[in-house]
Every structure is written in structure tokens, then in C-alpha cells.
Design an enzyme around this catalytic site. Sequence first.
Site, PDB file in Angstrom:
ATOM      1  N   CYS A 110      49.011  19.348  19.844  1.00 16.37           N
ATOM      2  CA  CYS A 110      48.740  20.457  20.763  1.00 16.37           C
ATOM      3  C   CYS A 110      47.645  20.152  21.781  1.00 16.37           C
ATOM      4  O   CYS A 110      47.690  20.645  22.910  1.00 16.37           O
ATOM      5  CB  CYS A 110      48.416  21.712  19.972  1.00 16.37           C
ATOM      6  SG  CYS A 110      49.878  22.320  19.093  1.00 16.37           S
ATOM      7  N   ASP A 113      43.814  25.873  18.805  1.00 16.53           N
ATOM      8  CA  ASP A 113      44.477  26.055  17.507  1.00 16.53           C
ATOM      9  C   ASP A 113      43.607  25.765  16.288  1.00 16.53           C
ATOM     10  O   ASP A 113      44.089  25.185  15.298  1.00 16.53           O
ATOM     11  CB  ASP A 113      45.750  25.192  17.446  1.00 16.53           C
ATOM     12  CG  ASP A 113      46.781  25.561  18.508  1.00 16.53           C
ATOM     13  OD1 ASP A 113      46.523  26.489  19.283  1.00 16.53           O
ATOM     14  OD2 ASP A 113      47.836  24.906  18.563  1.00 16.53           O
ATOM     15  N   LYS A 172      50.321  31.103  21.740  1.00 16.37           N
ATOM     16  CA  LYS A 172      51.289  30.216  22.409  1.00 16.37           C
ATOM     17  C   LYS A 172      52.395  29.826  21.438  1.00 16.37           C
ATOM     18  O   LYS A 172      52.128  29.444  20.303  1.00 16.37           O
ATOM     19  CB  LYS A 172      50.570  28.972  22.942  1.00 16.37           C
ATOM     20  CG  LYS A 172      49.900  28.113  21.889  1.00 16.37           C
ATOM     21  CD  LYS A 172      49.171  26.962  22.573  1.00 16.37           C
ATOM     22  CE  LYS A 172      48.566  25.978  21.608  1.00 16.37           C
ATOM     23  NZ  LYS A 172      49.493  25.319  20.691  1.00 16.37           N
TER      24      LYS A 172
HETATM   25  N1  TIU Z   1      48.246  22.741  16.950  1.00 14.52           N
HETATM   26  C1  TIU Z   1      49.019  21.687  16.692  1.00 14.52           C
HETATM   27  O1  TIU Z   1      48.659  20.548  16.961  1.00 14.52           O
HETATM   28  N2  TIU Z   1      50.230  21.937  16.067  1.00 14.52           N
HETATM   29  C2  TIU Z   1      50.867  21.044  15.228  1.00 14.52           C
HETATM   30  O2  TIU Z   1      51.940  21.319  14.738  1.00 14.52           O
HETATM   31  N3  TIU Z   1      50.208  19.871  14.971  1.00 14.52           N
HETATM   32  C3  TIU Z   1      50.581  18.895  14.107  1.00 14.52           C
HETATM   33  O3  TIU Z   1      49.939  17.838  14.104  1.00 14.52           O
HETATM   34  N4  TIU Z   1      51.565  19.115  13.249  1.00 14.52           N
END
Ligand code: TIU
Length: 228
Positions: A163, A25, A130
Site C-alpha cells: 500500500c 494503513d 480506501k
Molecule cells: N496496507 C497494505 O499494504 N495492504 C496489504 O494487503 N499489504 C500486504 O502486504 N499484504
Amino acid sequence: MREIAGARPFPFRFDPAATALIVIDMQRDFIEEGGFGAALGNDVRPLRAIVPDVARLLSVARAAGLPVIHTRECHRPDLSDCPPAKRDRGAPALRIGDAGPMGRVLIAGEPGAEILPELAPRPGEIVIDKPGKGAFHATDLSAHLARLGTRSLILAGVTTEVCVQTTMREANDRGFECLLAEDATESYFPAFKATTLDMVRAQGAIVGWTATVSEIAQACTAPEAAHG
Ligand code: TIU
């Protein structure tokens, strides 16, 4: 086999032919102003700071011939894969699907959902969209890893405790040996990152190992041990 002798909590051994890098991500929506991370009230600058480290890890993996997998947290434009419990949670400045400065927030195909250009996937690399925090939930990641013969995963990306940790735990439960690249992952909350690293390697590597990008690079470039 390769070994990262200094990995924590004890040396991590891996077969490069059965190891993949998964970068979680590294999207504009989490790392740039105007995206989802900022809309949740976070300072995104700490995430931006690890981009060179993630880029270096990508170079190491590509040079070593490891398969590279990138993930993106995003949803279909009609939000059919976004549970209301996810969209309606809390009081963010922008909700998933709302129009923001980088297009609709966390929607596939919108500018904000793209991976930062510096870390862009190369042709042939796997990109997993995802809908959840974990990369195994509702994706074909398991099938890709089975096809590749992957047994060990090196993980990087953001955010450490959301994530990345969710994906690492999912992978650990599926029998993968997991190593988290300490300096190629980041959180909006420094204490959460530190605690996540502690949590995964506690109790005899209950979730997995951690090591620095330099340690991973050294293991990937060292001559193969004579005993294999
Ligand atoms: N990719 C991921 O970690 N999504 C989130 O929403 N992370 C947060 O820390 N908000």
C-alpha cells in the site's frame, strides 16, 4: 524552503506550507494477531516494531503544523467496493468480510479496521477509507490535497511494497514530490522493504526520496533558511 541534505538519492527540498504527512494503513488488521495480515500467513511482529517511529513522525508533523492524513484499507459491509478478484485471491485463513477475532476482516467500522490507538487520528485530521492498495484509487484524497495546496508528501506506514509503494507511485504520477520515511514503514518481508527503498530512489529518484524520521525531524525543526 527546508532541506533534508542527507535524503537519498539526493537532497530533498520542501515547503512545509505545501507538505502533508500521509500515514498508510496502521490498522489492527495488519499489525495484530488475528487480522488480515496474519490470515495471509505473515508474521506481524516486524510491523508492530515501527509503531514508536510512526508515533514520533506524527509528533514531528503535528508540531510543524503539517496536515496529517491517515488511511485505512477497508470495505463496505456489503462488499460492494471489494472486487471478487481481490476477495477470492489465494487461500488465506480468513477472507475479506469473514468474521475473525477482531470482527469482520477489513470491513469499515469493525475493530480490526481501526488504526492502532497509539497512532489514532486527532480531531481535524483527515482519515481516508480506501478499497484499494493505493490511497488515490476510488477516494477523495486528490480533492483534499488540492484544497490543502499540497505539493510534497511524506509517506509512512505499512506495508512498504504494497500500500505504501502503490500510493507513492500514484502520488508521483500526479506530480507530488514524495519522501518515504525509511524507519516508519515496514514490510512482512525485509528483502521487499529494502528493495522497495532502492526502487523508489533509483534512476535519479524515479518515484521519490527516502530519509529517516530523525532527518525529517531535524529539517522540520531547523530554523528557516534566510534565503527562503
Ligand atoms: N496496507 C497494505 O499494504 N495492504 C496489504 O494487503 N499489504 C500486504 O502486504 N499484504
